[in-house]
Structures are given as structure tokens and as C-alpha cells.
Motif scaffolding. Sequence first.
Motif, PDB file in Angstrom:
ATOM      1  N   LYS A 193     -10.557  10.416  -5.643  1.00  0.00           N
ATOM      2  CA  LYS A 193      -9.425   9.610  -5.469  1.00  0.00           C
ATOM      3  C   LYS A 193      -8.507  10.404  -4.344  1.00  0.00           C
ATOM      4  O   LYS A 193      -7.853  10.018  -3.336  1.00  0.00           O
ATOM      5  CB  LYS A 193      -8.450   9.669  -6.785  1.00  0.00           C
ATOM      6  N   GLN A 194      -8.394  12.016  -4.310  1.00  0.00           N
ATOM      7  CA  GLN A 194      -7.720  12.677  -3.310  1.00  0.00           C
ATOM      8  C   GLN A 194      -8.207  12.349  -1.657  1.00  0.00           C
ATOM      9  O   GLN A 194      -7.557  12.134  -1.330  1.00  0.00           O
ATOM     10  CB  GLN A 194      -7.825  13.882  -3.986  1.00  0.00           C
ATOM     11  N   ALA A 195      -9.711  12.411  -1.813  1.00  0.00           N
ATOM     12  CA  ALA A 195     -10.302  12.283  -0.439  1.00  0.00           C
ATOM     13  C   ALA A 195      -9.731  10.713   0.189  1.00  0.00           C
ATOM     14  O   ALA A 195      -9.543  10.728   1.131  1.00  0.00           O
ATOM     15  CB  ALA A 195     -11.487  12.206  -0.666  1.00  0.00           C
ATOM     16  N   ILE A 196      -9.927   9.582  -0.769  1.00  0.00           N
ATOM     17  CA  ILE A 196      -9.574   8.581  -0.456  1.00  0.00           C
ATOM     18  C   ILE A 196      -7.990   8.431   0.059  1.00  0.00           C
ATOM     19  O   ILE A 196      -7.656   8.072   1.293  1.00  0.00           O
ATOM     20  CB  ILE A 196      -9.603   7.553  -1.346  1.00  0.00           C
ATOM     21  N   ALA A 197      -7.122   9.068  -0.665  1.00  0.00           N
ATOM     22  CA  ALA A 197      -5.563   9.115  -0.137  1.00  0.00           C
ATOM     23  C   ALA A 197      -5.472  10.042   1.093  1.00  0.00           C
ATOM     24  O   ALA A 197      -4.706   9.796   1.854  1.00  0.00           O
ATOM     25  CB  ALA A 197      -4.784  10.164  -1.412  1.00  0.00           C
ATOM     26  N   ILE A 198      -6.208  10.926   1.179  1.00  0.00           N
ATOM     27  CA  ILE A 198      -6.129  11.673   2.680  1.00  0.00           C
ATOM     28  C   ILE A 198      -6.829  10.866   3.781  1.00  0.00           C
ATOM     29  O   ILE A 198      -6.025  10.934   4.696  1.00  0.00           O
ATOM     30  CB  ILE A 198      -6.948  12.917   2.443  1.00  0.00           C
ATOM     31  N   GLY A 199      -7.778  10.200   3.542  1.00  0.00           N
ATOM     32  CA  GLY A 199      -8.184   9.172   4.556  1.00  0.00           C
ATOM     33  C   GLY A 199      -7.217   8.266   5.040  1.00  0.00           C
ATOM     34  O   GLY A 199      -6.982   7.906   6.064  1.00  0.00           O
ATOM     35  N   LEU A 200      -6.539   7.477   3.865  1.00  0.00           N
ATOM     36  CA  LEU A 200      -5.557   6.473   4.092  1.00  0.00           C
ATOM     37  C   LEU A 200      -4.457   7.123   5.051  1.00  0.00           C
ATOM     38  O   LEU A 200      -3.721   6.430   5.927  1.00  0.00           O
ATOM     39  CB  LEU A 200      -5.203   5.791   2.757  1.00  0.00           C
ATOM     40  N   SER A 201      -3.861   8.423   4.405  1.00  0.00           N
ATOM     41  CA  SER A 201      -2.862   8.888   5.246  1.00  0.00           C
ATOM     42  C   SER A 201      -3.255   9.326   6.663  1.00  0.00           C
ATOM     43  O   SER A 201      -2.341   9.076   7.283  1.00  0.00           O
ATOM     44  CB  SER A 201      -2.447  10.526   4.520  1.00  0.00           C
ATOM     45  N   GLU A 202      -4.309   9.651   6.832  1.00  0.00           N
ATOM     46  CA  GLU A 202      -4.670  10.015   8.375  1.00  0.00           C
ATOM     47  C   GLU A 202      -4.777   8.638   9.153  1.00  0.00           C
ATOM     48  O   GLU A 202      -4.439   8.486  10.217  1.00  0.00           O
ATOM     49  CB  GLU A 202      -6.174  10.569   8.455  1.00  0.00           C
ATOM     50  N   ALA A 203      -5.174   7.520   8.414  1.00  0.00           N
ATOM     51  CA  ALA A 203      -5.232   6.449   9.148  1.00  0.00           C
ATOM     52  C   ALA A 203      -3.640   5.825   9.434  1.00  0.00           C
ATOM     53  O   ALA A 203      -3.503   5.348  10.394  1.00  0.00           O
ATOM     54  CB  ALA A 203      -5.904   5.467   8.084  1.00  0.00           C
ATOM     55  N   ARG A 204      -2.845   5.890   8.509  1.00  0.00           N
ATOM     56  CA  ARG A 204      -1.461   5.757   8.730  1.00  0.00           C
ATOM     57  C   ARG A 204      -0.731   6.456   9.934  1.00  0.00           C
ATOM     58  O   ARG A 204      -0.199   5.794  10.430  1.00  0.00           O
ATOM     59  CB  ARG A 204      -0.807   6.022   7.366  1.00  0.00           C
ATOM     60  N   LYS A 205      -1.269   7.674   9.888  1.00  0.00           N
ATOM     61  CA  LYS A 205      -0.594   8.393  11.093  1.00  0.00           C
ATOM     62  C   LYS A 205      -1.007   7.838  12.403  1.00  0.00           C
ATOM     63  O   LYS A 205      -0.322   7.890  13.341  1.00  0.00           O
ATOM     64  CB  LYS A 205      -0.920   9.873  11.000  1.00  0.00           C
ATOM     65  N   GLU A 206      -2.361   7.359  12.309  1.00  0.00           N
ATOM     66  CA  GLU A 206      -2.868   6.637  13.615  1.00  0.00           C
ATOM     67  C   GLU A 206      -2.397   5.665  13.954  1.00  0.00           C
ATOM     68  O   GLU A 206      -2.759   4.926  14.927  1.00  0.00           O
ATOM     69  CB  GLU A 206      -4.456   6.815  13.795  1.00  0.00           C
ATOM     70  N   LYS A 262      -3.805  -0.442   9.989  1.00  0.00           N
ATOM     71  CA  LYS A 262      -3.053  -1.299   8.902  1.00  0.00           C
ATOM     72  C   LYS A 262      -3.355  -0.867   7.647  1.00  0.00           C
ATOM     73  O   LYS A 262      -4.400  -0.977   7.162  1.00  0.00           O
ATOM     74  CB  LYS A 262      -3.534  -2.593   9.278  1.00  0.00           C
ATOM     75  N   VAL A 263      -2.390  -0.247   7.044  1.00  0.00           N
ATOM     76  CA  VAL A 263      -2.533   0.315   5.528  1.00  0.00           C
ATOM     77  C   VAL A 263      -1.239  -0.095   4.947  1.00  0.00           C
ATOM     78  O   VAL A 263      -0.153   0.217   5.343  1.00  0.00           O
ATOM     79  CB  VAL A 263      -2.796   1.863   5.779  1.00  0.00           C
ATOM     80  N   PRO A 264      -1.215  -0.455   3.700  1.00  0.00           N
ATOM     81  CA  PRO A 264      -0.146  -0.560   2.979  1.00  0.00           C
ATOM     82  C   PRO A 264       0.834   0.648   2.663  1.00  0.00           C
ATOM     83  O   PRO A 264       0.045   1.706   2.860  1.00  0.00           O
ATOM     84  CB  PRO A 264      -0.532  -1.271   1.515  1.00  0.00           C
ATOM     85  N   LYS A 265       1.933   0.488   2.587  1.00  0.00           N
ATOM     86  CA  LYS A 265       2.972   1.726   2.315  1.00  0.00           C
ATOM     87  C   LYS A 265       2.389   2.336   1.156  1.00  0.00           C
ATOM     88  O   LYS A 265       1.857   1.860   0.302  1.00  0.00           O
ATOM     89  CB  LYS A 265       4.417   1.360   2.188  1.00  0.00           C
ATOM     90  N   LYS A 266       2.680   3.538   1.072  1.00  0.00           N
ATOM     91  CA  LYS A 266       2.487   4.474  -0.195  1.00  0.00           C
ATOM     92  C   LYS A 266       3.548   3.858  -1.321  1.00  0.00           C
ATOM     93  O   LYS A 266       4.410   3.710  -1.231  1.00  0.00           O
ATOM     94  CB  LYS A 266       2.871   6.059   0.144  1.00  0.00           C
ATOM     95  N   LYS A 267       2.853   4.030  -2.436  1.00  0.00           N
ATOM     96  CA  LYS A 267       3.728   3.967  -3.684  1.00  0.00           C
ATOM     97  C   LYS A 267       4.455   5.090  -4.013  1.00  0.00           C
ATOM     98  O   LYS A 267       3.948   6.086  -3.890  1.00  0.00           O
ATOM     99  CB  LYS A 267       2.779   3.348  -4.869  1.00  0.00           C
ATOM    100  N   ASP A 268       5.724   4.713  -4.336  1.00  0.00           N
ATOM    101  CA  ASP A 268       6.526   5.922  -4.846  1.00  0.00           C
ATOM    102  C   ASP A 268       6.361   6.221  -6.154  1.00  0.00           C
ATOM    103  O   ASP A 268       5.875   5.511  -7.191  1.00  0.00           O
ATOM    104  CB  ASP A 268       8.272   5.705  -4.463  1.00  0.00           C
TER     105      ASP A 268
END
Length: 85
Positions: free
Chosen positions: A63-76, A79-85
Motif C-alpha cells: 500500500k505504501q509503495a502504491i501511495a509513493i507511486g501515485l505521489s510521484e505521478a502527481r508531482k509530474e 491525472k491522479v485524484p486528490k489525496k484524501k485527508d
Amino acid sequence: MVRILMSKKPRRPGAKIKKHQHLKNNIMAKYSKKAGEKVEEALHEQKEGKLKSGSGKKVTSKKQAIAIGLSEARKEGAKVPKKKD
């Protein structure tokens, strides 16, 4: 022989039929290809033991690996949905 089509009834009393079940196959992609590639890359690194978190520790959770991948994609700018608070 003519067959009358009727809506499916619940199998047991009180059971509900899921809303929009007929739309199950027409769901649009939530993530872009670029985001998918980043997640795939992060998961591959995690399996090899090369993926590190922000603090420098080795990532062991999928799960943490997926979160890191999505975060990196967001920085680039993918199209990734916003993070949930």
C-alpha cells in the motif's frame, strides 16, 4: 414461446440489489497511463527492496509503495485524484 423479462428479485427477503449494477463495465479510468506506470515502477522497486520512503527507510508495505507511486505521478502532473485527508 415468448419470455417476459423481469427485473431480478433479491434472493432472500430484505436483501438489496446494488444500485447502478448495470454500469459496472462502463467505468472510466481514474488514473492516467503515466500514473499507472509510476505505480508499477514503485511496486517493482519495492519487491526488489530498493524503494525508500521520505525518511530513507526501506518500504515493505505494498500500500505504501502504491501511495509513493501515485505521489510521484502527481508531482509530474499526471491525472491522479486528490489525496484524501
